[in-house]
Every structure is written in C-alpha cells, then in structure tokens.
Design a protein around this motif. Structure first.
Motif, short mmCIF file in Angstrom:
data_model
loop_
_atom_site.label_atom_id
_atom_site.label_comp_id
_atom_site.label_asym_id
_atom_site.label_seq_id
_atom_site.Cartn_x
_atom_site.Cartn_y
_atom_site.Cartn_z
N ASP A 280 3.95 8.37 -2.94
CA ASP A 280 3.08 9.36 -3.58
C ASP A 280 1.87 8.74 -4.26
N GLU A 281 1.09 7.99 -3.49
CA GLU A 281 -0.14 7.44 -4.06
C GLU A 281 -1.18 8.54 -4.20
N GLU A 282 -1.25 9.41 -3.20
CA GLU A 282 -2.34 10.39 -3.14
C GLU A 282 -2.22 11.50 -4.19
N GLY A 283 -0.99 11.88 -4.51
CA GLY A 283 -0.82 12.88 -5.57
C GLY A 283 -1.20 14.29 -5.20
N SER B 3 0.87 -1.17 0.00
CA SER B 3 0.00 0.00 0.00
C SER B 3 0.92 1.23 0.00
N HIS B 4 0.51 2.29 0.66
CA HIS B 4 1.30 3.53 0.67
C HIS B 4 1.31 4.13 2.07
N LEU B 5 2.30 4.96 2.34
CA LEU B 5 2.36 5.63 3.65
C LEU B 5 2.11 7.12 3.55
N GLY C 121 -9.68 5.09 -6.86
CA GLY C 121 -8.47 4.56 -7.50
C GLY C 121 -7.46 4.10 -6.46
N HIS C 122 -6.67 3.09 -6.80
CA HIS C 122 -5.60 2.59 -5.93
C HIS C 122 -4.43 2.17 -6.82
N ASP C 123 -3.28 1.93 -6.18
CA ASP C 123 -2.09 1.52 -6.95
C ASP C 123 -2.36 0.27 -7.79
N PHE D 292 -5.63 5.24 8.80
CA PHE D 292 -5.81 3.91 8.21
C PHE D 292 -5.53 3.85 6.71
N ASP D 293 -5.89 4.89 5.98
CA ASP D 293 -5.74 4.90 4.53
C ASP D 293 -4.26 4.73 4.17
N GLY D 294 -3.91 3.60 3.60
CA GLY D 294 -2.52 3.32 3.24
C GLY D 294 -1.78 2.61 4.35
N ALA D 295 -1.69 3.23 5.53
CA ALA D 295 -0.92 2.67 6.64
C ALA D 295 -1.40 1.27 7.03
N MET E 205 -4.55 -4.56 1.18
CA MET E 205 -5.71 -4.37 2.04
C MET E 205 -5.85 -2.86 2.26
N HIS E 206 -7.08 -2.37 2.21
CA HIS E 206 -7.32 -0.94 2.30
C HIS E 206 -8.65 -0.71 2.98
N VAL E 207 -8.81 0.44 3.61
CA VAL E 207 -10.14 0.76 4.15
C VAL E 207 -11.08 1.04 2.97
ZN LIG Z 1 -5.07 4.85 0.03
#
Ligand SMILES: [Zn+2]
Length: 408
Positions: free
Chosen positions: A120-123, A75-77, A353-355, A86-89, A186-188
């Motif tokens: 940089d997932e969120e952009g 995922s992403h940090l 959207g996700h990676d 939670f989002d990413g972490a 896994m993601h929220v």
């Molecule tokens: Zn995310």
C-alpha cells in the motif's frame, strides 16, 4: 556489476500479468486479489531461488540472500487505478535481479543483500499511503489502521484478516528495522528531467518537502450586471493573484514547484460577483527555506490583492511534510557506482513521495536511482521506460548496493 538483462525483463513481464489491463497498463490496488497475488508470486519466486523469505505483520515481503542486517532493495507492487507497468514493479524486479546476479557471480557483498516489497504505497484505497514502510518506521497508529476504509466502506482490517494477517500486530513490524542496514530503491522518474538531459538514469539527492495551504476569501456577492468595478468585492480575484504568483515564483526559483490545484467559488453563478472563494496551494522543494519564501511571496500577493478588492483573506497551513535527504554514504556509493560503470547519472531531488521518505525519518540510510520516464508520463497505462534504460538503472542500483554491502 551488470545485471542479467533477459531475466530482468522477463521478471517484469511475469509480475505484470497480475492485474494486467487490456489497455496495456495494470491495476493492482492495495489488498485486492491481484495485488495480494503479485506479492505471493514474489514470495514464491524468491523461495524457488532459495532465498530466506517471510511476510511481516503489515504484509510486506522480505527476502534475504544471506546474513542480516542486509542492504535492502525494494519498492512496491500496488498501483493506482489504471496504472503503469513500471511504477513500483521495476524497483521490485531490479532488486530481485540484483540478488540473483550478485549471488551467481559471487560478487563480494552478495550475501548481505535483501529484497523488501512494501504494501500500500499508493494509498488510493484506504487513504493512508506508504502503509508498509510507515509500519516499519513505527510511524502508524493502530487506530489509523482500524478506522481506514475505502470510499464504499470496505475496512482495511477486514481485507488484511481475509489475506491471513493480524492488523492488531502491525506495531511489531518496527522490530524488523534491525534487519535493515540501508534501503535502496530504483523507481521511474515520473517526470521529464532525465529525458531532457538525454540520460538513462539519475541519482536522487532527496525527497522534496511539501507544504499545503488552504485559502478562504470573503468578499461580497452581488449582481454581476449592476455592480460596477469600483463597487465590487470579488472574492475570486485574490485566488487568481495567488495562482499567477505561484507560477512566477516557480519560474524564478530553481528546484521548486507551486500549484493552486483547487479553486472554487462557493455558491457561485454566472450572474453573481463571487462572494466567497476557496483555494489550495501546494509548494514543494528539497530546500525548506525556499518553500517558506515561496509561501510568503504567494500569500503576500493574495493578501495585497484582497486588500485592494475589499476582501478578507484567511489562510491556514493544512499539511507539512519535511524534506527527506538521502544518506551521504548511500549517495557516495551511488556516485562511485556511476564511475565504476562509466555512466553519466545526474543528481536530482524526487518531486514525488516514496517509501524512502518514511524510512529516512526513522533514521534508516536511504538512496534512490531514477530511470528515465518516456515523455514523463506515469500513473497511466502509457507509462514507459526502455529496456536499455531499465537495465542501466538496475546495474547502477546493483553496483551501489554491493559497494555498500561489502563496505558494511
Ligand atoms: Zn511508486
């Protein structure tokens, strides 16, 4: 396989010390000190566990429990401004927890698992988004990286160089595709579907496609007092018709959302009949045929209203992202994992959207697990998922990953 609940939760607390806000949320914007430090914490934590760790040229962190290629969990940090915990972490710590628990229990497949943290997932800073996964997919131009700046003129290339990376080498990341046999995240959920269904976790069938349109309506500006109904060419009325038709279409079409999110009367004033209006339309569905049908229907409503009101309507599609279905072998592993654990995990598309979207397009087998979001809130310090739900989601992820790794 059951993960270690206590360690999962303490890993989540540890990573959320980086960029912690007094409001209870976190802010780790890509390539800021707190986000760089969080990635370095992850690298060190993985090294401390004896995993095989390195950074690639984009700044993505890789860790392997054993051999390559591996089933990568990731995922992403990075977060949005004033984001949640939670989002990413959650995806990162559940991936790490899976590697550790699988190794401790010597569950078959444990040595074919890896962890992947994308940058940089969120952009939000540089306007790119999914930069790390796009680099892996070979879907980023070096010009794009060179010209990316924040709104106050800070260059992405400078930020990368300061952190010790060579932005000119970002193209080399694609060679790492050989290290990936599949990608699981896994993601929220960031919505309320799981909460409504009363279940802790779901299996993502795919990431929806998206279509953006720009509407321009040209009518005639005139005096709001003296211009009678039959003499008006009000440019806002077709925009209103589009917004109402978008709502009707959404209600009548399963698995589709449609939004007129921007609407503006150009040079408008209280006492002027709108002469020119602009608006946007955003339509999303896993089924691209439904997207096309919705676009046609909404634009037809805008067009007929424009004709009745003596206005000219110009429309243009400004963005199109194709839907990214999750890979059948990964979906099968997730369904089997849900049976193994005896949990009810409904299948649903991801509306955001996700990676995994980028990676799917590059031919990598992907799958995602969603965890129930409290009240559907995300991108907010109020973002929350219960410890029990996170543990169940992580166990589902771990079981599916090991099934895949063992079978591969
Ligand atoms: Zn995310």
């Amino acid at each position: 396989m059951d993960v270690n609940e206590h360690r999962l939760w303490s890993l989540l607390s540890e990573v959320n010390e980086f960029g912690a806000l007094e409001t209870g949320g976190v802010e780790r914007l890509a390539w800021t000190d707190s986000e760089i430090a969080a990635r370095e914490w992850l690298a060190q934590r993985c090294r401390g566990e004896g995993l095989d760790v390195d950074y690639d040229e984009a700044g993505n962190v890789w860790a392997f429990a054993g051999s390559r290629p591996a089933v990568m969990l990731g995922s992403h940090l990075d977060t949005v401004p004033r984001g949640g915990r939670f989002d990413g972490a959650l995806g990162i710590v559940s991936g790490l927890e899976t590697l550790l628990s699988a190794r401790e229990t010597k569950t078959p497949g444990w040595d074919r698992l890896g962890l992947l943290c994308f940058t940089d997932e969120e952009g939000v800073r540089f306007g790119l988004g999914m930069t790390g996964s796009r680099a892996l997919a070979g879907d980023i131009e070096s010009d794009e990286v060179r010209s990316a700046t924040t709104s106050d003129g800070i260059r992405l290339t400078d930020e990368m160089e300061t952190a010790g990376f060579d932005p000119g080498s970002i193209g080399q990341v694609t060679s790492r595709r050989n290290d990936v046999s599949a990608y699981l995240e896994m993601h929220v959920e960031q919505g309320r579907r799981l909460e409504r269904a009363g279940v802790a976790a779901g299996i993502v069938t795919g990431i929806v496609g998206l279509s953006h349109w720009r509407m321009d309506v040209i009518g005639e500006a005139n005096h709001a007092g003296t211009t009678m109904a039959e003499d008006r060419r009000d440019a806002l009325i077709p925009v209103a018709a589009a917004a109402l038709e978008a709502q009707r279409t959404m209600r009548e079409t399963e698995g589709l959302v449609a939004t007129v999110g921007e609407a503006e009367v150009t040079s408008g004033a209280t006492n002027i009949v709108p002469g020119h209006a602009r608006a946007s339309l955003d339509v999303r569905s896993l089924d691209e045929r439904k997207i096309d049908e919705a676009n046609d229907r909404i634009m037809a409503a805008a067009r007929s209203t424009a004709e009745r009101n003596g206005c000219e309507l110009k429309i243009q599609e400004t963005k199109r992202l194709h839907a990214a279905p999750m890979a059948p072998p990964v979906l099968d592993a997730m369904r089997a994992a849900a049976r193994d654990l005896d949990v009810d995990a409904p299948e649903m598309p991801s509306m955001a959207g996700h990676d995994a979207m980028t990676l799917t397009k590059a031919g990598i087998d992907c799958g995602m697990v969603f965890v129930r979001s409290e009240s559907g809130i995300s991108h907010s310090p109020r973002e929350n998922s219960s410890q029990a739900d996170c543990v169940l989601g992580a166990s589902l992820l771990a079981t599916a990953a090991l099934r895949l790794a063992w079978g591969s």
